[in-house]
Design a protein around this motif. Structure first.
Motif, PDB file in Angstrom:
ATOM      1  N   ILE A  93       0.874  -1.195  -0.097  1.00  0.00           N
ATOM      2  CA  ILE A  93       0.085   0.058   0.079  1.00  0.00           C
ATOM      3  C   ILE A  93       1.022   1.334   0.039  1.00  0.00           C
ATOM      4  O   ILE A  93       0.605   2.215  -0.706  1.00  0.00           O
ATOM      5  CB  ILE A  93      -0.916  -0.220   1.066  1.00  0.00           C
ATOM      6  CG1 ILE A  93      -1.942  -1.295   1.045  1.00  0.00           C
ATOM      7  CG2 ILE A  93      -1.658   1.119   1.566  1.00  0.00           C
ATOM      8  CD1 ILE A  93      -2.723  -1.360   2.021  1.00  0.00           C
ATOM      9  N   THR A  94       1.814   1.406   0.885  1.00  0.00           N
ATOM     10  CA  THR A  94       2.739   2.360   0.724  1.00  0.00           C
ATOM     11  C   THR A  94       3.474   2.748  -0.307  1.00  0.00           C
ATOM     12  O   THR A  94       3.478   3.822  -0.988  1.00  0.00           O
ATOM     13  CB  THR A  94       3.829   2.064   1.850  1.00  0.00           C
ATOM     14  OG1 THR A  94       3.325   2.026   2.992  1.00  0.00           O
ATOM     15  CG2 THR A  94       4.750   3.290   2.007  1.00  0.00           C
ATOM     16  N   ILE A  95       3.900   1.774  -1.255  1.00  0.00           N
ATOM     17  CA  ILE A  95       4.653   1.740  -2.474  1.00  0.00           C
ATOM     18  C   ILE A  95       3.825   2.352  -3.564  1.00  0.00           C
ATOM     19  O   ILE A  95       4.052   3.378  -4.327  1.00  0.00           O
ATOM     20  CB  ILE A  95       5.259   0.646  -2.969  1.00  0.00           C
ATOM     21  CG1 ILE A  95       6.247   0.145  -1.791  1.00  0.00           C
ATOM     22  CG2 ILE A  95       5.888   0.678  -4.360  1.00  0.00           C
ATOM     23  CD1 ILE A  95       6.867  -1.224  -2.246  1.00  0.00           C
ATOM     24  N   LEU A  96       2.548   1.624  -3.668  1.00  0.00           N
ATOM     25  CA  LEU A  96       1.471   2.199  -4.572  1.00  0.00           C
ATOM     26  C   LEU A  96       1.011   3.916  -4.249  1.00  0.00           C
ATOM     27  O   LEU A  96       0.733   4.404  -5.313  1.00  0.00           O
ATOM     28  CB  LEU A  96       0.346   1.278  -4.621  1.00  0.00           C
ATOM     29  CG  LEU A  96       0.732  -0.098  -5.200  1.00  0.00           C
ATOM     30  CD1 LEU A  96      -0.475  -0.944  -5.063  1.00  0.00           C
ATOM     31  CD2 LEU A  96       1.085   0.053  -6.724  1.00  0.00           C
ATOM     32  N   LEU A  97       0.997   3.918  -2.848  1.00  0.00           N
ATOM     33  CA  LEU A  97       0.419   5.490  -2.655  1.00  0.00           C
ATOM     34  C   LEU A  97       1.275   6.314  -3.244  1.00  0.00           C
ATOM     35  O   LEU A  97       1.024   7.637  -3.857  1.00  0.00           O
ATOM     36  CB  LEU A  97       0.173   5.507  -1.259  1.00  0.00           C
ATOM     37  CG  LEU A  97      -1.065   4.867  -0.534  1.00  0.00           C
ATOM     38  CD1 LEU A  97      -1.202   4.886   0.970  1.00  0.00           C
ATOM     39  CD2 LEU A  97      -2.327   5.528  -0.991  1.00  0.00           C
ATOM     40  N   LEU A  98       2.638   6.153  -2.732  1.00  0.00           N
ATOM     41  CA  LEU A  98       3.657   6.985  -3.227  1.00  0.00           C
ATOM     42  C   LEU A  98       3.833   6.837  -4.827  1.00  0.00           C
ATOM     43  O   LEU A  98       4.171   7.966  -5.507  1.00  0.00           O
ATOM     44  CB  LEU A  98       5.094   6.330  -2.755  1.00  0.00           C
ATOM     45  CG  LEU A  98       5.323   6.615  -1.370  1.00  0.00           C
ATOM     46  CD1 LEU A  98       6.443   5.857  -0.730  1.00  0.00           C
ATOM     47  CD2 LEU A  98       5.568   8.294  -0.994  1.00  0.00           C
TER      48      LEU A  98
END
Length: 313
Positions: A93-98
């Protein structure tokens, strides 16, 4: 980008300091039409539609990755698959949000789009466009996953979708295992509200977002979601329950593609988050104004209602 804009405005003020400035008080009191409050021009804005493509593709990748994580961890022989699943989900989730943030703001979730519209950070029109794009993207992600897994895995793990119950083999034939609808409904409301309160709040408040930095804020959002997945799957102790969804689009994508029992109680994954969004919005209206600083507000829901009844000032 915001800093660049402020710098540009500062240079402009220096160059044209001799020009009489607009009275800020009158500017603030200028009434906004209902169309402006709702953001209807967004429906005709190419930039908004381009941004929605980022939401569509981002949500498709999110659903594919998360549902793959669900299936792979549950199929593995680790002692605590839900813990591994939560950690991997937080990282993903963190990677895709960024990745999507520079394009559309990095929503990838109707919960974020809905709450942002209520608070007034984006317009209702943009939220509708984003949510539709997220649902389409979720369906595409689920279709992509279905294309690469075997039919037995698809059936056994419900395509990694949001489930309340599953049918399992018992000593005297098939049995239904999972949790009750009321319990799942309460968990969905509670977990979604905590998600908004503990993480997304920081992204909405520009002071905190600037102080912490983009990477930190997105990491906190991913971490909180991972923790809530772990808590919701652990506290019940039921195998048939997939945990709090907290993302109606992800649940919709798998249900649309897989069908069957994934539609059972599907309304919970929409109504629960909707109630949580409204609760969070009311919370932002109750607390002192000096404790919440967000850019925007012209699309605030109460402002829309005032404009609707002609009392906007």
């Amino acid at each position: 980008m915001a800093a660049t804009t402020r710098d540009a405005l500062g240079d402009e003020e220096t160059q044209f300091s001799s020009i009489p400035k607009i009275d800020e008080e009158n500017k603030k009191k200028a009434p906004l039409t209902l169309s402006q409050r709702l953001g209807l021009p967004d429906f005709f804005s190419p930039d908004v539609w381009r941004a929605s493509v980022g939401e569509l593709l981002g949500t498709a990748v999110l659903v594919f990755m998360l549902d793959t994580i669900v299936i792979s961890t549950l199929e593995s022989d680790v002692k605590m698959p839900n813990l591994i699943m939560s950690i991997l989900a937080a990282i993903t989730i963190t990677i895709l949000l960024l990745a999507v943030f520079p394009v559309s703001g990095g929503h990838l979730n109707p919960v974020i789009s809905c709450s942002a519209a209520l608070v007034g950070i984006i317009s209702m029109s943009r939220a509708i466009i984003y949510i539709v794009a997220q649902c389409i993207g979720a369906a595409l992600g689920a279709l992509a996953l279905k294309a690469v897994v075997s039919s037995s895995i698809e059936q056994t793990f419900s395509l990694g979708g949001c489930t309340l119950t599953v049918i399992s083999s018992g000593p005297n034939g098939p049995i239904t295992v999972g949790i009750e609808t009321a319990q799942a409904f309460r968990l969905e409301i509670f977990c979604t509200f905590v998600f908004l309160f503990a993480s997304v709040w920081m992204a909405y408040d520009h002071r905190q977002a600037k102080s912490l930095g983009l990477v930190t804020v997105m990491s906190i959002i991913g971490l909180v979601l991972g923790l809530l997945v772990f808590i919701s799957t652990t506290v019940t102790g039921k195998k048939g329950y997939a945990g709090a969804g907290m993302n109606p689009a992800r649940c919709f994508g798998a249900a649309l593609v897989r069908g069957g029992h994934l539609w059972y109680g599907h309304w919970i994954f929409w109504v629960g988050p909707a109630i949580a969004c409204w609760a969070f919005y009311l919370y932002t209206k109750i607390i002192p104004l000096q404790h919440f600083h967000a850019d925007g507000y012209k699309h605030d829901f109460f402002g829309v209602i005032k404009a609707l009844f002609g009392s906007d000032t």
